[in-house]
Structure formats: structure tokens, C-alpha cells
Design an enzyme around this catalytic site. Structure first.
Site, mmCIF file in Angstrom:
data_model
loop_
_atom_site.group_PDB
_atom_site.id
_atom_site.type_symbol
_atom_site.label_atom_id
_atom_site.label_comp_id
_atom_site.label_asym_id
_atom_site.label_seq_id
_atom_site.Cartn_x
_atom_site.Cartn_y
_atom_site.Cartn_z
ATOM 1 C CG ASP A 470 6.322 -5.820 6.678
ATOM 2 O OD1 ASP A 470 5.910 -4.806 6.079
ATOM 3 O OD2 ASP A 470 7.458 -6.296 6.507
ATOM 4 C CD GLU A 523 3.366 -4.474 2.993
ATOM 5 O OE1 GLU A 523 3.863 -3.510 2.390
ATOM 6 O OE2 GLU A 523 4.049 -5.277 3.633
#
Length: 788
Positions: A470, A523
Site C-alpha cells: 500500500d 500501489e
């Protein structure tokens, strides 16, 4: 990405009910029922004895000293005594336990609130120790050597316990572990630090270890000590910064924390950073645990690495476990989730973060216990069971991993030993401006080791098949979300965080080396070069990267009224300019269906039919486009409302009694067929990352809102995908097609009546003509053709 967490008072640990428990099988005069209060047990909330016989402190004055000849010799005195009682001694084992002295062996014990303490020698002989006050007991016995085994008989007002002395045991960690920890190279860090049930020197108990290099002292507290650590100071293992204590009799299920004394003398109760199990939030204690799960996924594990992810079919269903079917546990989810995902044909599930987090509306993106699956849904073995069942159904498991930041809760990682330890000491590099959290100090070897080992831990201990990392961009840039003057440049004056780069490279290289078949996914929302390039070629080393540009541009296009789409045609074609710069995943994730962004079907303009039709056409375009696919739960049946972590998908839309249930089932049927044809068609996935796998058939028909392209497999076998994003039927529409194919037939049509469409189709083979292929394009639909 993670929502910003509102400031709130951190949860506290529940006070345990005082129960006197005999933890040693040879205890004498203990209550008959070990889990029932003794006849004279203290009232609820009062202190009681711990696993080694020491009760919690009450603040009452010291008991009068026993012994007719005053204070016995060989009590620790002066600075040593003060530091020991304050919990600030680095070597309590040097004071407590049994030690040879010129006139024999001195036995010392720290047993606050004990009425009396006696030594029980191996031959059964008992010798009462003298009470020196403050819970200290000592006596010299005329023995020729320190006995290899002895016990303490500890008498309280309410019970008498015979226990092993924790301070007679050697350290449980060896020099190799300590060396690797100091070097930041312990790839199995979870086996060295934390709480581990073990047998040490022939005695069953639990080893507790914690890294706190700047602490003055560390003590162990738990439910069995009634959250007072006075009687269980830990020893420092030198330059490693590790503190250690072996406590006999402590077993699985025991709650514990560390009482850390910072450099300024401040005491704080801390959850174990390496805890592999936790209490269920809002409770915050760590739990002693061990795994007993027997895996049944050997076949899956043996073959998962046969093909790299970027050369394989890879279709992902993203799930927020607590809300997919609210109220279900890991084991209950294991009975329904694998069957559902398998029926729809997804190759993988991606689980939003499962590591323990105190604040549910963060969706798991503000982690406090990186090594513990959230207790909201069950135990770590329950989570293993869920992964096992998914593997048995042929479904890979990806987990969201959050090494970018952590929350400021004062019982967790923030200023863990009284100093910035896991976070960077410079506030300009520690404070995350968007989320009110702290960023890790990636330049510190032990912190980098903590995170790298954690990535390996999830893959090895839970058989996870991939980590989606993330917020990578927030790690890579020192000025991420910061204004001028709010960030410090690197040594070259730039904004790149070289410490984070080195960390990500080490993490990826380590995971790929140790865990064959695992894929890491970034990401990363910028144009950072080489995200999926191998580390030995200077890249970050990820296997795949989310294509945030494609996601943003294509959603802008389909959200426009058809009459305006011609002005945004390049939004749909621009992705092919950079499609092969990285190995991409095309994500329609949770971030795109919350916070006012609307559900996918609700982004589309027009009436209900047009919205569903555009939704279907968009999915058809997405599945055919180069790159892997990811779809968030609820979008597979065109849920109209935004996702809520409190309620989850609107499953009732599929119920027989709902008037539009057929519409939603039609979209779900389409997703099932998309996955089935996709998996069976190598042209759609085999050459995702090379230009030879793609060719425009029609890329400039902006006025018609039409896009058409050909995908090729490794042998040159083609699939033709045509999307008509206008609400009109186009008969006899001509476009280019490869000369090698004499005729084409429909293999999938998102306008099919069974999906809720109008049923416009091309019933027979389309023969190639000198000027190309002519076909009928259904309204707001994507059609796939294969050689007839």
C-alpha cells in the site's frame, strides 16, 4: 490508501479478574481447582500472584523484615536495589536467582506481597529465605555449588505456590540470533522475538523477548500478574538492544504486555511489536500463541510457481473480510468465500489488510500489530484455515501490506522505548501529513529488518501468495503531501527517499528468493521508473504494479454522457502509450467506490438500463485490455450504493423478491463468463507485458465512441475486442482485422439478453472482406471475436 483516522483516546487493557492459579504441577497447598479463586482470594480488582508467584503491586508499605538478627547479608543494596525495584536494572538475573558466594550459595527472590519464600532443593529440603523488605527475600546456604534445579515455595495470605524460579535460567537466545538482529539480517525475526511457548532447560514455559535498545529497563506484565511487572524484570542481552525473560508455566492463551521504562524514567505499558496474536480490539494486550494447523495445500504450493504472474491468467476479487459477509469468522468465511470466488472464476482474492488494527474504519490500513491477523474474526490458525481452503479450491491469496506508516497509539509502536525507534527521529520525515500517522525509519537496520521479515512471515507462516504493498508513492518521495519547508531533501538535494528505495528492493529480493511463486504488487501512483524492474537492474523489484493512470482515465471517459465522450477519446487510448513500461494490474478497487466517488455502476450516466449496459461494456473492455484485472466486491453484480465497511455488499439485490434481481444477476453472470473466456484464452494474458501482444484495429473513431484492438498469444493466435460506448446500434460497421483470419465469430457479447442486454448480436461467422470486417455493434456493449 487509507482514510484518516480521527484523534481519539487509545484503548486500554481490561483489568483481569484476580484468580490464584497454580502454574506448576508440583505446587503444594494450592487451591483444588486451578482456575477457581482460592478460598481467601482477594476481592475483584485486588492484586494477586503472578505465574512465578509474584502478585501485583498495591502501593502498600513494605512488610516488616523477618529474622532475629536483623537484615540478612547478601541483599542487593544501594543503586542495584533501587534500580531493580524501579524496573531499571539491565541484569536482574545477576541479582536474583542463585549465585555462588564465598560462604556458600545465595538465593534471592523478588516476590512483592509474599508472606514468606522458601527454597526447595532437589532433595526436597526446604530453607526459608529472610525477608529484606520491598518484596526482596534472600539467604545464604552452605552449599558447595549452585544446584542445577531448585524451586521456590512462595506463601501468600491466600495461597502457597511451589514454582520454578525464572532467574535460574540461561538466556534463551543464542549469539547467532543476536548477531543477525544487530546486523538487521534476521529473515526469520518472528522466531527470535516475541512470545514463544518452549521447553528450556527441561522446563515448559514461555520465552519473552523484545527489542527496546534505549530503554532503562523492561518488565513483563500479564493477566497472571494482574498487569503489574514488578516481580518480572527482564534482562538486557547487550548491544543487540534485546530484553529477555523465560517464565516457567506460562502457556498459550496468556495475555501479556511489556512495561518499558524510557530514558527519562517514564513507564509505559506496551503491546508486543512481534505479537503473533492479540486481544480483540478495543482491548490491546498481546496473546501467547502457537500454531497447530495442519496444511492441506501441498499441491497448490508445489505448482504455484510454475509460471510468473505476469505471464499467467490473473483475475483478482478484492475483499474486505469483516464486511463481505458481516459477522462471519475466518472459519465461517472458509465455508462460503472459496465457493463463491471459484464459481465466478477469479484466479485470486485480494484481502484488504488483515494485520491487527485498533480502528475499524481505517479498513486495516493503520496497523499496530504487524505479525498478528486481526482477532475480530478468529485466531491465527483460523486465518490459516481460510487460506488453506482457498488454496484447495485453486484460488490464490493476496494480502494488502502496509509498511508505509503506523498509528500513534501510545501502547503500540510510537516512541516504543521512550525515543523515536520505529519512526524517523526527524519529525519532517516521521509525521505523515495525510493520515495523522508516523512513517517508518527505513534507514535503521533493525526497522528495515522488522518489515522485511514481516513480509516473509506472511508468505511462509500463512502461505500467502502475494503482497500488495500500500501507498508506495508516499514512501518513495520525501515531499509527498508536504509543502515547501515541511520536508528535508536527501543527501543530493533531491526528493527521493533512498532509504525507502533500498528497503523496498531488499524486501522484494528477499521475498522472491525465499518464497517461490509469490508475487509482490505495488500501489504506486506516480511515474517512478522501474517499479517492476528487477533489483539487479536497478528497479524496485515488484512483480506487478497497479495502473492508476488507466483507472483514472477510463473512469473519466465512461462517466461522461455519450455525446461528450468523443472529446475524451484519448482517455481510453493513452494507456497504450505506456502500457509496457511496467507489468500492470488494472484496478477497480475499494478506493474507487467510497467517499463520494459512487459505486462503479453509479458513475455511469443515463437511465438504469444505460448505466448497467455501460457497466457491462466497461468490464468487457477492462478484461480485454493489456494488464491483469482487479474488481472490488459488490461491483461484480452492479451494486448501486457506495461500499460501507459497516454493511458490506448489498446481497439483497440478488434476492428473488427484489424486482431488479435479474438485472444484478445478469451482471454477475457476465463476470463469470468474462473470467471463464479469459482463463481459456492465452491471447488475453500471455503477452500482457510486451508490445507484440497488442494491435489497434480501430483507435481513432472518437466520433463513434468505438474502440477495437487485437490481442495475440505467444503463437500468434488472435482475439478481437470491440467496444461501442454509444447508445446506438451500428450495423455494417467496418474495421481492420488480421489477414490471417478468414472469418470471426462472437465468443462474448456484453449486450446478450442473459446479461440484461438488448440481445443485439452477430449470429453467424463474419467473413473477412477486402476492406476489413463488417459487423453489427450492439449499443453500449463490448464484443469479443475469435477465429471461426
Amino acid at each position: 490508501m487509507t482514510p484518516r483516522r480521527p484523534t481519539r483516546k487509545p484503548p486500554t487493557t481490561r483489568t483481569a479478574q484476580p484468580v490464584v492459579t497454580t502454574l506448576d504441577a508440583s505446587a503444594q497447598n494450592a487451591p483444588d481447582a486451578p482456575d477457581a479463586p482460592a478460598p481467601d482470594a482477594p476481592a475483584p480488582g485486588a492484586p494477586g500472584p503472578d505465574a512465578s508467584g509474584a502478585p501485583a503491586a498495591t502501593g502498600r508499605p513494605p512488610r516488616p523484615r523477618d529474622g532475629a538478627d536483623g537484615v540478612p547479608a547478601h541483599f542487593p543494596d544501594g543503586a542495584d536495589r533501587a534500580r531493580l525495584l524501579a524496573g531499571e536494572h539491565h541484569d536482574p538475573h545477576g541479582l536474583l536467582g542463585a549465585h555462588a558466594v564465598p560462604d556458600g550459595v545465595v538465593f534471592r527472590a523478588l516476590r512483592p506481597h509474599a508472606r514468606a519464600v522458601a527454597v526447595v532443593l532437589p532433595d526436597g529440603e526446604r530453607h526459608a529465605l529472610h525477608d529484606g523488605g520491598d518484596g526482596l527475600f534472600a539467604r545464604v546456604l552452605p552449599l558447595p555449588r549452585v544446584p542445577s534445579d531448585y524451586r521456590l515455595l512462595v506463601s501468600y495470605d491466600e495461597a502457597e505456590l511451589e514454582v520454578h524460579d525464572p532467574y535460574r535460567f540461561l538466556p534463551t537466545l543464542g549469539e547467532l540470533d543476536l548477531h543477525l538482529i544487530r546486523e538487521g539480517r534476521h529473515e526469520e525475526l518472528w522466531t527470535a522475538l516475541g512470545a514463544h511457548v518452549t521447553t528450556h532447560q527441561g522446563v515448559a514455559g514461555t520465552r519473552f523477548t523484545v527489542w527496546a535498545p534505549n530503554a532503562r529497563g523492561v518488565r513483563l506484565a500479564g493477566d497472571w500478574t494482574f498487569w503489574d511487572g514488578t516481580g518480572l524484570p527482564m534482562r538486557s542481552l547487550g548491544a543487540s538492544g534485546v530484553w529477555e525473560l523465560f517464565v516457567p508455566g506460562v502457556d498459550e492463551g496468556t495475555l501479556y504486555k511489556f512495561e518499558v521504562v524510557g530514558p527519562d524514567g517514564h513507564h509505559s505499558m506496551r503491546a508486543d511489536p512481534m505479537a503473533r496474536r492479540t486481544q480483540c480490539p478495543p482491548e490491546t494486550a498481546s496473546v501467547v500463541t502457537a500454531s497447530h494447523h495442519r496444511w492441506h495445500d501441498a499441491e497448490w504450493m508445489a505448482r504455484r510457481g510454475e509460471r510468473p504472474a505476469h505471464l499467467s491468467p490473473f483475475s483478482v476479487y478484492e475483499v474486505h473480510l469483516p464486511s463481505w459477509r458481516p459477522g462471519l469468522t475466518y472459519r465461517e468465511l472458509a465455508e462460503v468465500l472459496p465457493a463463491y470466488v471459484k464459481d465466478l472464476g477469479f484466479t485470486h482474492v485480494e484481502l484488504m489488510p488483515v494485520a491487527e488494527h485498533p480502528y475499524s474504519p481505517s479498513w486495516g490500513y493503520q496497523v499496530t500489530s504487524y505479525y498478528a491477523p486481526t482477532a475480530r474474526l478468529g485466531t491465527p490458525d483460523d486465518f490459516r484455515y481460510l487460506v488453506d481452503r482457498l488454496h484447495q479450491e485453486g484460488i490464490g491469496v493476496l494480502v494488502d501490506w502496509v509498511p508505509a506508516h503506523f498509528p500513534k497509539d501510545d501502547w503500540a509502536l510510537a516512541r516504543f522505548d521512550g525515543t523515536p525507534l520505529y519512526e524517523h527521529p526527524d519529525p519532517r520525515r516521521a509525521e505523515h501529513p495525510d493520515w495523522g500517522t508516523l512513517e517508518f525509519d527505513y534507514g535503521r537496520t533493525e526497522v528495515r529488518n522488522f518489515l522485511v521479515a514481516n513480509a516473509v512471515y506472511w508468505c511462509e507462516e500463512f502461505h500467502i501468495d502475494g503482497l500488495r504493498v500500500d501507498a508506495v508513492a508516499s514512501m518513495l518521495y520525501l515531499d509527498y503531501s508536504r509543502e515547501y519547508g515541511e520536508w528535508a531533501p536527501n543527501e543530493h538535494g533531491g526528493r527521493e527517499n533512498f532509504d525507502a528505495v533500498r528497503f523496498l528492493q531488499e524486501m522484494n529480493a528477499t521475498v522472491y528468493r525465499r518464497c517461490p511463486g509469490v508475487v509482490t504488487i505495488a500501489e504506486e501512483s506516480t511515474a517512478w521508473e522501474g517499479v517492476t524492474r528487477p533489483t539487479d537492474h536497478g528497479g524496485l523489484g515488484f512483480g506487478l504494479k497497479w495502473n492508476m493512470g488507466w483507472m483514472h482515465d477510463s473512469l473519466v471517459y465512461v462517466s461522461k454522457e455519450p455525446v461528450h465522450r468523443k472529446y475524451h477519446h484519448n482517455e481510453m487510448t493513452f494507456s497504450m502509450v505506456y502500457a509496457y513500461s511496467e507489468n500492470y494490474v488494472l484496478p477497480i478497487s475499494h478506493d474507487e467506490v467510497v467517499h463520494g466517488k459512487q459505486a462503479l455502476v453509479s458513475k455511469m450516466p443515463g437511465d438504469w438500463w444505460q448505466r448497467r449496459a455501460t457497466h457491462r461494456a466497461y468490464l468487457g473492455f477492462m478484461w480485454a485490455h493489456p494488464g491483469k484485472q482487479l474488481l472490488f466486491m459488490g461491483q461484480e453484480f452492479a451494486q448501486g450504493a457506495e461500499w460501507s465497511e459497516a454493511h458490506g455488499p448489498e446481497w439483497w439485490l440478488l434476492d428473488d423478491g427484489y424486482h431488479s434481481a435479474g438485472d444484478h444477476r445478469g451482471v454477475r453472470d457476465l463476470v463469470r463468463d468474462l473470467n471463464a473466456v479469459y482463463a481459456a484464452t492465452p491471447a488475453l494474458w500471455e503477452r500482457d507485458t510486451v508490445p507484440e501482444g497488442f494491435q489497434w484495429a480501430l483507435g481513432d473513431a472518437a466520433d463513434d465512441n468505438v474502440l477495437a484492438f487485437v490481442r495475440y498469444d505467444a503463437q500468434g493466435g488472435p482475439l478481437l475486442a470491440v467496444s461501442n460506448f454509444s447508445p446506438v446500434v451500428r450495423d455494417g460497421y467496418r474495421l481492420w482485422a488480421p489477414d490471417s483470419v478468414p472469418a470471426w465469430e462472437e465468443v462474448l457479447n456484453t449486450d446478450a439478453a442473459r446479461y440484461g442486454g438488448s440481445g443485439v448480436r452477430n449470429p453467424g461467422p463474419l467473413k473477412r472482406e477486402p476492406d476489413g470486417v463488417r459487423m453489427t455493434l450492439p449499443p453500449l456493449a463490448t464484443v469479443w471475436f475469435r477465429p471461426a
